[in-house]
Scaffold this motif. Structure first.
Motif, PDB file in Angstrom:
ATOM      1  N   ALA A  27       8.242  44.048  -4.288  1.00  0.00           N
ATOM      2  CA  ALA A  27       9.272  43.561  -5.217  1.00  0.00           C
ATOM      3  C   ALA A  27       8.631  42.962  -6.458  1.00  0.00           C
ATOM      4  N   ARG A  28       7.530  42.227  -6.259  1.00  0.00           N
ATOM      5  CA  ARG A  28       6.855  41.607  -7.396  1.00  0.00           C
ATOM      6  C   ARG A  28       6.292  42.675  -8.337  1.00  0.00           C
ATOM      7  N   ALA A  29       5.848  43.785  -7.760  1.00  0.00           N
ATOM      8  CA  ALA A  29       5.259  44.837  -8.587  1.00  0.00           C
ATOM      9  C   ALA A  29       6.328  45.668  -9.296  1.00  0.00           C
ATOM     10  N   LEU A  30       7.561  45.657  -8.785  1.00  0.00           N
ATOM     11  CA  LEU A  30       8.595  46.531  -9.353  1.00  0.00           C
ATOM     12  C   LEU A  30       9.554  45.802 -10.275  1.00  0.00           C
ATOM     13  N   VAL A  31       9.614  44.470 -10.153  1.00  0.00           N
ATOM     14  CA  VAL A  31      10.684  43.708 -10.786  1.00  0.00           C
ATOM     15  C   VAL A  31      10.671  43.847 -12.311  1.00  0.00           C
ATOM     16  N   TYR A  32       9.499  44.067 -12.893  1.00  0.00           N
ATOM     17  CA  TYR A  32       9.444  44.170 -14.354  1.00  0.00           C
ATOM     18  C   TYR A  32       9.369  45.619 -14.820  1.00  0.00           C
ATOM     19  N   ARG A  33       9.681  46.532 -13.902  1.00  0.00           N
ATOM     20  CA  ARG A  33       9.723  47.965 -14.215  1.00  0.00           C
ATOM     21  C   ARG A  33       8.499  48.432 -15.004  1.00  0.00           C
ATOM     22  N   PRO A  34       7.324  48.302 -14.387  1.00  0.00           N
ATOM     23  CA  PRO A  34       6.116  48.726 -15.096  1.00  0.00           C
ATOM     24  C   PRO A  34       6.070  50.247 -15.241  1.00  0.00           C
ATOM     25  N   ARG A  35       5.173  50.706 -16.117  1.00  0.00           N
ATOM     26  CA  ARG A  35       5.073  52.148 -16.344  1.00  0.00           C
ATOM     27  C   ARG A  35       4.517  52.860 -15.122  1.00  0.00           C
ATOM     28  N   VAL A  36       3.593  52.175 -14.452  1.00  0.00           N
ATOM     29  CA  VAL A  36       2.890  52.801 -13.329  1.00  0.00           C
ATOM     30  C   VAL A  36       2.818  51.807 -12.180  1.00  0.00           C
ATOM     31  N   LEU A  37       2.990  52.307 -10.972  1.00  0.00           N
ATOM     32  CA  LEU A  37       2.821  51.468  -9.784  1.00  0.00           C
ATOM     33  C   LEU A  37       1.529  51.873  -9.089  1.00  0.00           C
ATOM     34  N   LEU A  38       0.681  50.892  -8.833  1.00  0.00           N
ATOM     35  CA  LEU A  38      -0.567  51.168  -8.135  1.00  0.00           C
ATOM     36  C   LEU A  38      -0.512  50.516  -6.768  1.00  0.00           C
ATOM     37  N   LEU A  39      -0.893  51.269  -5.747  1.00  0.00           N
ATOM     38  CA  LEU A  39      -0.857  50.730  -4.392  1.00  0.00           C
ATOM     39  C   LEU A  39      -2.233  50.874  -3.767  1.00  0.00           C
ATOM     40  N   ASP A  40      -2.859  49.722  -3.496  1.00  0.00           N
ATOM     41  CA  ASP A  40      -4.220  49.741  -2.964  1.00  0.00           C
ATOM     42  C   ASP A  40      -4.185  49.494  -1.461  1.00  0.00           C
ATOM     43  N   GLU A  41      -4.219  50.555  -0.685  1.00  0.00           N
ATOM     44  CA  GLU A  41      -4.152  50.461   0.781  1.00  0.00           C
ATOM     45  C   GLU A  41      -3.083  49.468   1.229  1.00  0.00           C
ATOM     46  N   PRO A  42      -1.866  49.630   0.770  1.00  0.00           N
ATOM     47  CA  PRO A  42      -0.869  48.574   1.007  1.00  0.00           C
ATOM     48  C   PRO A  42      -0.482  48.421   2.477  1.00  0.00           C
ATOM     49  N   LEU A  43      -0.760  49.415   3.291  1.00  0.00           N
ATOM     50  CA  LEU A  43      -0.289  49.342   4.682  1.00  0.00           C
ATOM     51  C   LEU A  43      -1.404  49.062   5.686  1.00  0.00           C
ATOM     52  N   SER A  44      -2.633  48.955   5.185  1.00  0.00           N
ATOM     53  CA  SER A  44      -3.774  48.818   6.106  1.00  0.00           C
ATOM     54  C   SER A  44      -3.738  47.555   6.939  1.00  0.00           C
ATOM     55  N   ASN A  45      -3.113  46.498   6.420  1.00  0.00           N
ATOM     56  CA  ASN A  45      -3.097  45.248   7.178  1.00  0.00           C
ATOM     57  C   ASN A  45      -1.879  45.119   8.096  1.00  0.00           C
ATOM     58  N   LEU A  46      -1.129  46.204   8.250  1.00  0.00           N
ATOM     59  CA  LEU A  46       0.065  46.137   9.087  1.00  0.00           C
ATOM     60  C   LEU A  46      -0.178  46.887  10.391  1.00  0.00           C
ATOM     61  N   ASP A  47       0.640  46.572  11.397  1.00  0.00           N
ATOM     62  CA  ASP A  47       0.433  47.281  12.662  1.00  0.00           C
ATOM     63  C   ASP A  47       1.024  48.693  12.599  1.00  0.00           C
ATOM     64  N   ALA A  48       0.584  49.524  13.534  1.00  0.00           N
ATOM     65  CA  ALA A  48       0.804  50.964  13.435  1.00  0.00           C
ATOM     66  C   ALA A  48       2.267  51.352  13.238  1.00  0.00           C
ATOM     67  N   LYS A  49       3.139  50.714  13.990  1.00  0.00           N
ATOM     68  CA  LYS A  49       4.536  51.122  13.954  1.00  0.00           C
ATOM     69  C   LYS A  49       5.164  50.799  12.596  1.00  0.00           C
ATOM     70  N   LEU A  50       4.860  49.596  12.122  1.00  0.00           N
ATOM     71  CA  LEU A  50       5.371  49.148  10.838  1.00  0.00           C
ATOM     72  C   LEU A  50       4.841  50.029   9.708  1.00  0.00           C
ATOM     73  N   ARG A  51       3.580  50.439   9.873  1.00  0.00           N
ATOM     74  CA  ARG A  51       2.926  51.286   8.876  1.00  0.00           C
ATOM     75  C   ARG A  51       3.726  52.564   8.682  1.00  0.00           C
ATOM     76  N   GLU A  52       4.117  53.169   9.800  1.00  0.00           N
ATOM     77  CA  GLU A  52       4.903  54.406   9.768  1.00  0.00           C
ATOM     78  C   GLU A  52       6.211  54.197   9.020  1.00  0.00           C
TER      79      GLU A  52
END
Lengths: 358, 263
Positions: A147-172
């Motif tokens: 939400a913090r990355a999208l709220v100002y409607r940036p031109r580009v969204l960058l995601l740096d391994e955003p799911l690596s710290n989550l457990d397997a099911k949540l990751r899916e």
């Protein structure tokens, strides 16, 4: 409006003698979700940091929407980013975290409130606005990060391994959530991951990186079905690799000799007769046949060495004449006990050759 | 269990009995010989301390000196801590040991050197001079605490702020500062107590206009007025107790100690 939202032109970054990014050329069209995929140390993070401006490339240029931003500091690039460790501000509530980029941009109060509420609703966190990050679960924290990355409607969204710290099911689950959000908002997004499953599930295109270069770039299907190198074939999905030699070439058909057997392969690659190559096939594309099955093209005698029952499928180790072993995965219905004699068929259109050997 | 309690009680008596003695002495009159408690109670010694020993002025000096020392050490601590905690410094360990050196060796050994230099610079008998001398002891604490604080600061968080559009200055005020605040506070508390209690270096640099509480108390001992000295000691203890109370209320002491990495 440029045709490419992001463009890397010969971007090179060295750390001492280590070349983290070696003349990377990459174009990302507007609205595309591109994944940088590769093992750790392949340079994917460096490439992303060159885009964000947290790294300055030694050579080359970075363009965002046609504008050369190579020397522009991060805070003036108008990007949004989601971090592996969430990187929320611990001293601010969820609401204030999401409000932060808007506060920095000194937007009017009413608009800020409206946008924050909207963004929190988008990630289904509108109920928890007054919590602090430490009171949230990993998945919730990452939603706030989104939400913090999208709220100002940036031109580009960058995601740096955003799911690596989550457990397997949540990751899916969150894979699809992110995919849906990005599509819904028509964002251009760059996603960095080492998880091939994530890359295939999410991306419009995947760029597979290895030792500082982009090894192959294409749609998930391209990358999986037609890998251009042993590295890509090995990194993405399971593969059987067999050393072979080109025996004959005729149109799109190539015959290769494997340990005294002949296998027909469909390939567009032009190969010389006698060339040393690697034959590879995905284990779940190999067909297992009954012992009495009729002989035919690419049908080989075999014996089940051992098998592992995995529920959804069965993982066989099959030994072929000439004493080479391949891995075969079938759906769980076809059960062949260890030691039994069978036949395998290597469908020509699923056999590939790569003009390199290990 | 009983043994533990016995030991704890003994320890408490051992630590608190001098305090109690001083407390009683400061409010007692004609307390001599074998009397268990003073026959009459009085606040006269406090009046003496305030009027004759000019304690308000001494207190003012102490607060100015301590305030200056805390401010200087904190500023030095923030900048050096940032360098130690966030930057790759060649010879970091050696630098740190050098900074810690004044705390490791007895101050009396270099107090004279400081006095020599300060005489040359006309810094003796100035609040600033004494505070500067105190910084040699206070700054190592501040630098140590701030280094640990900056080391614990998540780099990604600062990157997040910059991606969100915050320039370095705004990142500092909105993100960095709130997060290093506990470090700054604990650094200020420890430098305050160090400077407030500091004796040796003050002894070499004070003058008639810049008497501080510890020095005044020491001089009072020399003058032989036990009761007045006791009253002064009690007055001197009060701010320290206040600080202790604040630490207990606001900050968890074990967290402060956690800031002292490697000490």
């Amino acid at each position: 409006m440029s045709e490419w939202m992001i463009e890397l032109k010969g971007t090179t970054k060295r750390y001492g003698t280590l070349v983290a990014n070696d003349h990377i050329d990459l174009q990302i069209p507007r609205g595309e979700l591109l994944t940088l995929l590769g093992p750790s140390g392949c340079g994917k993070t460096t490439a992303m940091r060159c885009i964000t401006g947290h790294q300055h490339p030694d050579e080359g240029q970075v363009l965002i929407d046609g504008q050369d931003v190579t020397d522009l500091p991060t805070h003036r690039r108008d990007l949004g980013m989601v971090f592996q460790n969430f990187a929320l501000f611990p001293h601010m509530t969820v609401y204030d975290n999401v409000d932060f980029p808007l506060m920095i941009r000194t937007l009017p109060h009413d608009e800020r409130r409206q946008r924050v509420t909207e963004a929190l609703r988008l990630v289904r966190m509108d109920e928890l606005g007054d919590r602090y990050p430490r009171q949230l679960s990993g998945g919730q924290q990452q939603r706030v990060g989104l939400a913090r990355a999208l709220v100002y409607r940036p031109r580009v969204l960058l995601l740096d391994e955003p799911l690596s710290n989550l457990d397997a099911k949540l990751r899916e689950e969150m894979r699809f959530e992110i995919k849906e959000l990005v599509t819904q908002l028509h964002m251009t997004a760059v996603y960095v991951t080492h998880d091939q499953g994530e890359a295939l599930a999410l991306s419009d295109r995947v760029a597979v990186m290895n030792v500082g270069r982009i090894q192959q770039i294409g749609t998930p299907r391209d990358i999986f079905e037609r890998p251009n190198s042993l590295f890509v074939a090995d990194f993405i999905g399971l593969s059987d690799f067999i050393e072979a030699r080109v025996d004959a070439v005729e149109g799109n058909s190539t015959w290769v000799a494997v340990k005294g057997l002949r296998v027909r392969v469909e390939t567009e690659e032009r190969l010389r007769i006698g060339q040393e190559v690697t034959l590879f096939i995905r284990p779940n594309r190999v067909e297992l046949l009954e012992k009495g099955a009729p002989a035919g093209e690419n049908v080989l005698e075999a014996r089940v060495q051992k098998l592992t029952y995995l529920g959804d499928n069965i993982d066989y180790r099959v030994v072929l004449p000439g004493d080479w072993e391949i891995r075969v995965q079938t759906n769980g219905q076809q059960y062949l006990p260890a030691g039994s004699s069978i036949k395998v068929r290597l469908p020509p259109k699923h056999c590939h050759v790569i003009a390199e050997q290990k | 269990m009983i043994l533990t309690y016995t030991l704890l009680v003994c320890l408490s008596i051992f630590i608190f009995s001098p305090f109690v003695l001083i407390m009683i002495k400061s409010i007692g009159k004609d307390w001599f010989g074998k009397l268990w408690l003073p026959p009459t109670l009085t606040l006269d010694w406090y009046k003496w301390a305030i009027n004759v020993a000019r304690l308000p002025e001494v207190m003012k000096n102490t607060i100015i000196v301590t305030g200056l020392a805390v401010a200087m050490s904190t500023i030095v601590g923030i900048f050096s801590g940032w360098a130690f905690g966030r930057r790759h410094l060649p010879g970091k360990e050696l630098l740190m040991s050098m900074i810690l050196l004044p705390r490791m060796i007895p101050p009396i050994t270099y107090a004279l050197g400081i006095a020599r230099i300060f005489y040359g610079l006309n810094l003796v008998n100035t609040h600033f001079g004494i505070a500067l001398a105190h910084v040699t002891l206070c700054a190592p604490y501040a630098i140590l605490v701030m280094s640990a604080t900056f080391e614990g600061l998540d780099e990604r968080m600062l990157e997040a702020a910059s991606v969100c559009g915050a320039n370095p200055l705004r990142t500092f005020f909105h993100v960095t500062l709130p997060q290093i605040m506990p470090g700054i506070l604990s650094s200020m508390i420890f430098t305050f107590t160090t400077s407030y209690n500091e004796f040796t270096l003050t002894l070499m640099t004070y003058g008639a206009d810049t008497l501080t509480l510890p020095i005044r108390t020491y001089l009072a001992v020399g003058e032989g007025y036990w009761e007045v000295t006791s009253a002064m000691s009690v007055i001197m203890v009060l701010p320290s107790l206040l600080i202790l109370f604040l630490i207990q209320r606001q900050v968890k002491p074990e967290q402060l100690v956690g800031g002292f990495k490697g000490l």
